[in-house]
Design a protein around this motif. Structure first.
Motif, PDB file in Angstrom:
ATOM      1  N   MET A  82      -2.420   0.600 -34.351  1.00 50.14           N
ATOM      2  CA  MET A  82      -3.280  -0.593 -34.433  1.00 50.14           C
ATOM      3  C   MET A  82      -2.450  -1.862 -34.597  1.00 50.14           C
ATOM      4  N   LEU A  83      -1.393  -1.786 -35.402  1.00 45.70           N
ATOM      5  CA  LEU A  83      -0.523  -2.945 -35.583  1.00 45.70           C
ATOM      6  C   LEU A  83       0.157  -3.325 -34.267  1.00 45.70           C
ATOM      7  N   LEU A  84       0.710  -2.349 -33.582  1.00 49.35           N
ATOM      8  CA  LEU A  84       1.397  -2.617 -32.315  1.00 49.35           C
ATOM      9  C   LEU A  84       0.439  -3.176 -31.268  1.00 49.35           C
ATOM     10  N   LEU A  85      -0.740  -2.586 -31.169  1.00 50.97           N
ATOM     11  CA  LEU A  85      -1.732  -3.061 -30.205  1.00 50.97           C
ATOM     12  C   LEU A  85      -2.190  -4.476 -30.559  1.00 50.97           C
ATOM     13  N   SER A  86      -2.378  -4.747 -31.841  1.00 40.93           N
ATOM     14  CA  SER A  86      -2.770  -6.099 -32.279  1.00 40.93           C
ATOM     15  C   SER A  86      -1.701  -7.125 -31.936  1.00 40.93           C
ATOM     16  N   LEU A  87      -0.440  -6.741 -32.124  1.00 39.68           N
ATOM     17  CA  LEU A  87       0.647  -7.661 -31.789  1.00 39.68           C
ATOM     18  C   LEU A  87       0.685  -7.947 -30.289  1.00 39.68           C
ATOM     19  N   ILE A  88       0.503  -6.908 -29.494  1.00 44.54           N
ATOM     20  CA  ILE A  88       0.502  -7.091 -28.040  1.00 44.54           C
ATOM     21  C   ILE A  88      -0.645  -8.020 -27.633  1.00 44.54           C
ATOM     22  N   LEU A  89      -1.822  -7.791 -28.188  1.00 46.05           N
ATOM     23  CA  LEU A  89      -2.971  -8.628 -27.850  1.00 46.05           C
ATOM     24  C   LEU A  89      -2.794 -10.051 -28.362  1.00 46.05           C
ATOM     25  N   LYS A  90      -2.202 -10.194 -29.539  1.00 51.09           N
ATOM     26  CA  LYS A  90      -1.983 -11.524 -30.100  1.00 51.09           C
ATOM     27  C   LYS A  90      -1.018 -12.332 -29.234  1.00 51.09           C
ATOM     28  N   LEU A  91      -0.067 -11.647 -28.617  1.00 52.74           N
ATOM     29  CA  LEU A  91       0.900 -12.336 -27.758  1.00 52.74           C
ATOM     30  C   LEU A  91       0.304 -12.684 -26.396  1.00 52.74           C
ATOM     31  N   ASP A  92      -0.930 -12.271 -26.146  1.00 52.08           N
ATOM     32  CA  ASP A  92      -1.655 -12.609 -24.928  1.00 52.08           C
ATOM     33  C   ASP A  92      -0.831 -12.294 -23.687  1.00 52.08           C
ATOM     34  N   THR A  93      -0.682 -11.018 -23.400  1.00 52.23           N
ATOM     35  CA  THR A  93       0.139 -10.562 -22.282  1.00 52.23           C
ATOM     36  C   THR A  93      -0.510 -10.779 -20.920  1.00 52.23           C
ATOM     37  N   THR A  94      -1.719 -11.356 -20.886  1.00 59.58           N
ATOM     38  CA  THR A  94      -2.409 -11.555 -19.607  1.00 59.58           C
ATOM     39  C   THR A  94      -2.080 -12.890 -18.958  1.00 59.58           C
ATOM     40  N   GLY A  95      -1.219 -13.678 -19.549  1.00 59.28           N
ATOM     41  CA  GLY A  95      -0.915 -15.026 -19.055  1.00 59.28           C
ATOM     42  C   GLY A  95       0.071 -15.037 -17.903  1.00 59.28           C
ATOM     43  N   ARG A  96       0.697 -16.166 -17.760  1.00 60.10           N
ATOM     44  CA  ARG A  96       1.696 -16.382 -16.720  1.00 60.10           C
ATOM     45  C   ARG A  96       3.056 -16.490 -17.403  1.00 60.10           C
ATOM     46  N   TYR A  97       4.012 -15.779 -16.858  1.00 57.14           N
ATOM     47  CA  TYR A  97       5.371 -15.828 -17.383  1.00 57.14           C
ATOM     48  C   TYR A  97       6.329 -16.109 -16.243  1.00 57.14           C
ATOM     49  N   PHE A  98       7.223 -17.048 -16.491  1.00 57.75           N
ATOM     50  CA  PHE A  98       8.177 -17.496 -15.485  1.00 57.75           C
ATOM     51  C   PHE A  98       7.451 -18.001 -14.242  1.00 57.75           C
ATOM     52  N   GLY A  99       6.289 -18.621 -14.462  1.00 53.16           N
ATOM     53  CA  GLY A  99       5.536 -19.216 -13.369  1.00 53.16           C
ATOM     54  C   GLY A  99       4.757 -18.233 -12.524  1.00 53.16           C
ATOM     55  N   LYS A 100       4.774 -16.960 -12.879  1.00 51.99           N
ATOM     56  CA  LYS A 100       4.072 -15.948 -12.095  1.00 51.99           C
ATOM     57  C   LYS A 100       3.083 -15.221 -13.003  1.00 51.99           C
ATOM     58  N   PRO A 101       1.931 -14.841 -12.467  1.00 48.80           N
ATOM     59  CA  PRO A 101       0.966 -14.107 -13.288  1.00 48.80           C
ATOM     60  C   PRO A 101       1.462 -12.677 -13.552  1.00 48.80           C
ATOM     61  N   VAL A 102       1.118 -12.186 -14.715  1.00 52.91           N
ATOM     62  CA  VAL A 102       1.457 -10.800 -15.048  1.00 52.91           C
ATOM     63  C   VAL A 102       0.477  -9.899 -14.305  1.00 52.91           C
ATOM     64  N   HIS A 103       1.003  -8.909 -13.615  1.00 56.32           N
ATOM     65  CA  HIS A 103       0.173  -7.990 -12.842  1.00 56.32           C
ATOM     66  C   HIS A 103      -0.727  -7.192 -13.791  1.00 56.32           C
TER      67      HIS A 103
END
Length: 184
Positions: free
Chosen positions: A89-110
């Motif tokens: 739960m902690l690891l999943l919460s951290l991943i979600l908190k970091l919002d991995t669905t955004g854009r990184y290096f100008g490209k969307p995350v697949h």
């Protein structure tokens, strides 16, 4: 509002405190007493893994030492029931908190990559529980102990590998999110 901002930091902090408490309970209540009783470390602490011969040696050790088997069994029926779930739960919460669905290096995350990263804590928790069940079977004298002895080293490697990759992914996402931004 982004997906990650919905998880309050106090929840993540509480999960971290609970994980530390459960880890301390396992370490001081079971791992160290087991090591004192047997002179050997529990197989759960072999981060690099082990083989079937190591499991067989532990079976022989526990067969002649009821107190050590009791400590091991109590750990699996105590802190090891809650620690993997709390950590996942902690690891999943951290991943979600970091919002991995955004854009990184100008490209969307697949989206497939996002799903794979989100699956890592689940792989960890399922492999940890499977390892615990296999340990109880392998060291409990069950008729299925030969099968458990065979799969136990693989489950431990899968557990630590999925945990390591999860932590690396979290660090990577944190560095990208909080690191210097390009001025595109």
């Amino acid at each position: 509002m982004t997906a990650g901002s919905r998880i309050p930091l106090r929840i993540i902090g509480l999960l971290a405190i609970l994980c530390i408490a459960a880890f301390g309970w396992a370490l001081f209540g079971f791992v160290l007493p087991f090591q004192h009783e047997t002179g050997r470390a529990m197989l759960d602490s072999y981060v690099a893994g082990y083989d079937e011969a190591t499991v067989a040696a532990m079976q022989a050790l526990l067969k002649d030492n009821a107190a050590a088997y009791g400590i091991l069994r109590s750990m699996y029926l105590g802190p090891e029931l809650v620690l993997p779930a709390l950590l996942a739960m902690l690891l999943l919460s951290l991943i979600l908190k970091l919002d991995t669905t955004g854009r990184y290096f100008g490209k969307p995350v697949h989206p497939a990559l996002v799903k794979a990263v989100l699956a890592l804590p689940l792989i960890y928790v399922f492999s940890d529980y499977a390892e615990n069940i296999s340990s109880l079977i392998a060291f409990g004298g069950s008729p299925s102990s030969a099968t458990a002895v065979t799969i136990l080293p693989w489950l431990t490697k899968l557990k630590f590998a999925s945990l390591a990759v999860t932590v690396i992914a979290i660090i990577r996402f944190a560095l990208i999110r909080f690191g210097p931004k390009d001025d595109d």
